[in-house]
Design an enzyme around this catalytic site. Structure first.
Site, PDB file in Angstrom:
ATOM      1  N   ASP A   1      -4.011  -0.483  10.163  1.00 22.47           N
ATOM      2  CA  ASP A   1      -5.037   0.443  10.435  1.00 22.47           C
ATOM      3  C   ASP A   1      -6.287   0.375   9.535  1.00 22.47           C
ATOM      4  OD1 ASP A   1      -4.457   1.599   8.003  1.00 22.47           O
ATOM      5  OD2 ASP A   1      -3.525   3.442   8.834  1.00 22.47           O
TER       6      ASP A   1
ATOM      7  N   ASP B   1      -1.186  -1.471   5.709  1.00 21.26           N
ATOM      8  CA  ASP B   1      -0.946  -1.024   7.151  1.00 21.26           C
ATOM      9  C   ASP B   1      -1.885  -1.703   8.312  1.00 21.26           C
ATOM     10  OD1 ASP B   1       1.086   0.828   6.809  1.00 21.26           O
ATOM     11  OD2 ASP B   1      -0.460   2.425   6.071  1.00 21.26           O
TER      12      ASP B   1
ATOM     13  N   GLU C   1       0.731  -1.224   0.086  1.00 24.28           N
ATOM     14  CA  GLU C   1      -0.111   0.062  -0.092  1.00 24.28           C
ATOM     15  C   GLU C   1       0.853   1.337   0.121  1.00 24.28           C
ATOM     16  OE1 GLU C   1      -2.188   0.104   3.574  1.00 24.28           O
ATOM     17  OE2 GLU C   1      -2.743   2.105   3.407  1.00 24.28           O
TER      18      GLU C   1
ATOM     19  N   ASP D   1      -7.693   1.862   7.347  1.00 25.55           N
ATOM     20  CA  ASP D   1      -7.519   2.419   5.571  1.00 25.55           C
ATOM     21  C   ASP D   1      -6.792   0.980   5.136  1.00 25.55           C
ATOM     22  OD1 ASP D   1      -8.717   4.710   5.102  1.00 25.55           O
ATOM     23  OD2 ASP D   1      -7.027   5.788   5.219  1.00 25.55           O
TER      24      ASP D   1
END
Ligand code: 0RA
Length: 664
Positions: free
Chosen positions: A530, A528, A455, A532
């Site tokens: 998180d 990641d 990403e 997103d």
């Protein structure tokens, strides 16, 4: 879709022990020998000793009760996760026979004891054929006994309660004996109850804690497949108490409605039919179209999900293509000059269940999930041809919608082909044909090659420094890739990130997809930790699930696990994968005083950190993505990625407590 860490078969180290048991005798030695192979190689019998294997134990026991229900002797099955970590399966069937064997090697033992202590015991009791299980699991309940630290069987017959207990490894503690009268429970006068406690030394890798959601999903499917059968689930574990009952009077009709609930049906009617023949073959089929672009045909054989399809699904598809084309021609919706609709055109937006029952199912294919019995093809094909032709005649408005949707799909197919050709021309012009952004590995051996989909460009740079350039390729992707659940294939093909992904993997896409051409046998999503990141991961997995399903089924798709926390021990930095790892770390070091850093993104790590924690095969842990239950995975994909915001919210709220199963 779920993830399952693949655990090797772990030989157990414990030996038969005769200490402290006055009753120990020749009988016990024989039993231990009998079940010993199971404890030596549990993976061979239940697939793995991870969570999937643990749950196999439940399916194995439940399958026996479902068989009793299929035979028409039982209409209620209870599954209880007991407060002390066991699982009880009870039914109101005839009760496993308890009469003693008159002769032979098992002389004097009750039939039930033989079932529980002899591998593959499928013998005949009292002249009546007793099929242990129709299941893929079909290994027999003795395997469950072998892999439990304790098991209790209670059988109610003729007003009496029979009881027998087994210790670790399936060692009988005394004989099957009457312990009293049948307790007068809610009209149940006969039945079988098996309670087992999985052996923690066997399931050491991932533990023996059952996951309620995994059990519930499976039980719900069983209830759909067995019309009218009442399946009652109870979780009695502290903090987890709940009960849930599944019973579907509509059977498969309810099943397709359930699968389509998050989509928009093309029409409200469900086309459904059943058939059987003198050879004991049975079929039960239901289908309904929705306005979406994907097909979901879910095959089952004797209640087992055949995610790789097989003869029953082949027969269904062949009949569907021919019967719809025939109808369209007869009604002149397809004109003389028009070409026939392809099967895939007709199946666009189709949700169907093809459930068959047969003697001696043969399961083939990579994951033993493809039905191989050839006669099933013509059996299903013939019935579908006849019954669907009738249905189309009787429901002209719906039939018309099916054909119109097929025509629209055919147009999109032609448009997509043009788009694909455009990509092909473009790659032919740009030399080697690989996307600019791809930093390929030097190895050309797909078996050892890995593609990291990373990403963002900055994380892509770090990954580039951290990789082993011989076998690790990096493809950075920017932002959110197109949500393929909401786009038809022709639109999808125009997206740059998708094009790069398809070209890099090298196996084509959609109907031209060929898994054997894949340039990497590990495709690893590196996102990641998180919100997103997990969104992007879900989008990637949706794409693979929808457009490269074979690759998921071949086990080529993985999720990298960058650590969530770091802390210091002395001068050394220590990384912790998740909250569970942090908890374990703290349990081991109660005096740890240093702070924990929560790592926000891949970008915060330097390349050495990324390498040792996430990319280096000798130190990383990858999650392999598997499709256990295609129908359910399909539904969850639609809910999470589709248009229906309401059901997405419902799903997420109702599953929020069980987030560890939401990790696709
Ligand atoms: C064969 C014969 C009979 C009962 C069963 C099998 C049976 C097996 C299981 C396994 C789980 N629950 C079950 N319930 C019944 C009984 C034959 C008779 O009573 O005449």
């Amino acid at each position: 879709m779920s993830t399952d860490t693949t655990a090797p078969a772990t030989p157990s180290s414990d030996q038969p022990s005769n200490s402290g048991n006055a009753d120990y005798g020749a009988k016990d030695i024989q039993v231990l020998e009998g079940l010993d192979p199971v404890r030596k190689r549990p993976g061979m019998y239940i697939g793995s000793t991870g969570l999937a294997g643990l749950h196999h134990l439940i399916w194995e026991v439940v399958d026996n009760s479902v068989d009793e229900a299929m035979a028409g002797y039982c209409d209620r099955i209870g599954i209880t996760l007991t407060a002390d970590g066991g699982c009880r399966v009870d039914d109101n069937g005839r009760g496993i026979p308890v009469d003693p064997y008159p002769s032979g090697p098992h002389k004097g033992k009750s039939a039930a004891e033989v079932v529980l202590t002899v591998l593959h015991a499928g013998g005949k009791f009292g002249g009546e054929g007793y099929k242990v299980s129709g299941g893929l699991h079909g290994v027999g309940v003795s395997v469950v006994n072998a892999l439990s630290e304790r098991l209790i069987i209670e059988i109610d017959r003729e007003g009496k309660r029979w009881f027998q207990e087994y210790a670790k490894g399936g060692k009988p503690q005394g004989n099957m004996a009457i312990v009293g009268d049948t307790p007068l429970a809610a009209g149940r006068t006969r039945g079988t109850s098996v309670t087992f406690w999985p052996d923690p030394t066997i399931f050491a890798a991932e533990g023996t804690e059952f996951v309620a959601r995994t059990v519930l999903e499976r039980l719900q499917t069983m209830a759909f497949l067995n019309k009218g059968l009442e399946i009652v689930f109870a979780d009695e574990r502290p903090e987890k108490q709940q009960t849930q009952t599944f019973q579907y009077k509509g059977g498969l009709v309810d099943f397709v409605k359930h699968l389509n609930a998050s989509k928009e049906p093309l029409f409200s009617k469900v086309c459904a039919f059943e058939d059987d023949d003198e050879d004991g073959q049975m079929l039960d089929i239901a289908m309904q179209w929705n306005t979406g672009y994907y097909e979901g045909i879910h095959g089952y054989a004797n209640g087992i999900s055949t995610i790789e399809g097989g003869m029953h699904v082949e027969g269904f598809r062949a009949a569907l293509t021919s019967v719809v084309n025939k109808y369209a021609r007869a009604k002149n919706i397809l004109k003389e000059k028009d070409e026939n609709l392809l099967g895939e055109d007709i199946r666009e937006g189709l949700t169907a269940i093809v459930s068959v029952k047969l003697r001696e199912p043969q399961f083939e294919g990579q994951t033993k999930a493809k039905l191989g019995n050839v006669p099933m093809r013509s059996f299903v094909q013939k019935a579908t041809n006849e019954r669907m032709a009738e249905w189309l005649e009787e429901n002209p408005a719906e039939a018309n919608k099916i054909v119109k949707k097929g025509l629209a799909a055919a147009q999109a197919r032609v448009a997509a082909k043009n788009a694909r050709n455009a990509i092909r021309r473009k790659t032919a012009l740009s030399g080697a044909g690989m996307p600019d952004k791809l930093k390929d590995c030097s190895s050309k051996n797909a078996d050892e090659s890995e593609l990291f989909i990373v990403e963002g460009d900055s994380a892509g740079g770090t990954a580039l420094d951290a990789r082993d350039p011989r076998v690790q390729a990096i493809l950075p992707i920017r932002g959110k890739i197109l949500n393929v659940e909401r786009a038809r294939i022709d639109k999808m093909m125009k997206n740059n990130e998708i094009q790069a992904l398809i070209t890099a993997i090298g196996a084509g896409v959609g109907d031209e997809y060929d898994v054997s051409k894949a340039r990497y046998h590990k495709i690893i999503a590196l996102c990641d930790a998180d919100v997103d990141g997990s969104h992007i991961r879900t989008l990637l997995l949706t794409f693979f699930f929808r457009q490269m399903r074979d690759m998921v089924e071949a086990g080529y798709v993985y999720i990298a696990q960058p650590p969530l926390y770091s802390t210091e021990v002395g001068k050394e930095k220590v990384y912790l994968k998740d909250d569970a790892a942090k908890a374990r770390f703290l349990a081991d070091r109660p005096n740890h005083k240093k702070e924990f850093q929560r790592l926000k993104g891949l970008g915060e790590m330097d390349w050495e950190e990324l390498k040792s924690t996430t990319m280096d095969p000798s130190t990383r842990t990858l999650l392999q993505v598997t499709v256990d239950e295609a129908a359910e995975a399909d539904m969850i994909m639609s809910v999470l990625m589709g248009d229906d915001v309401e059901s997405r919210r419902d799903f997420i709220t109702s599953n929020a407590r069980d987030v560890r199963n939401l990790d696709f």
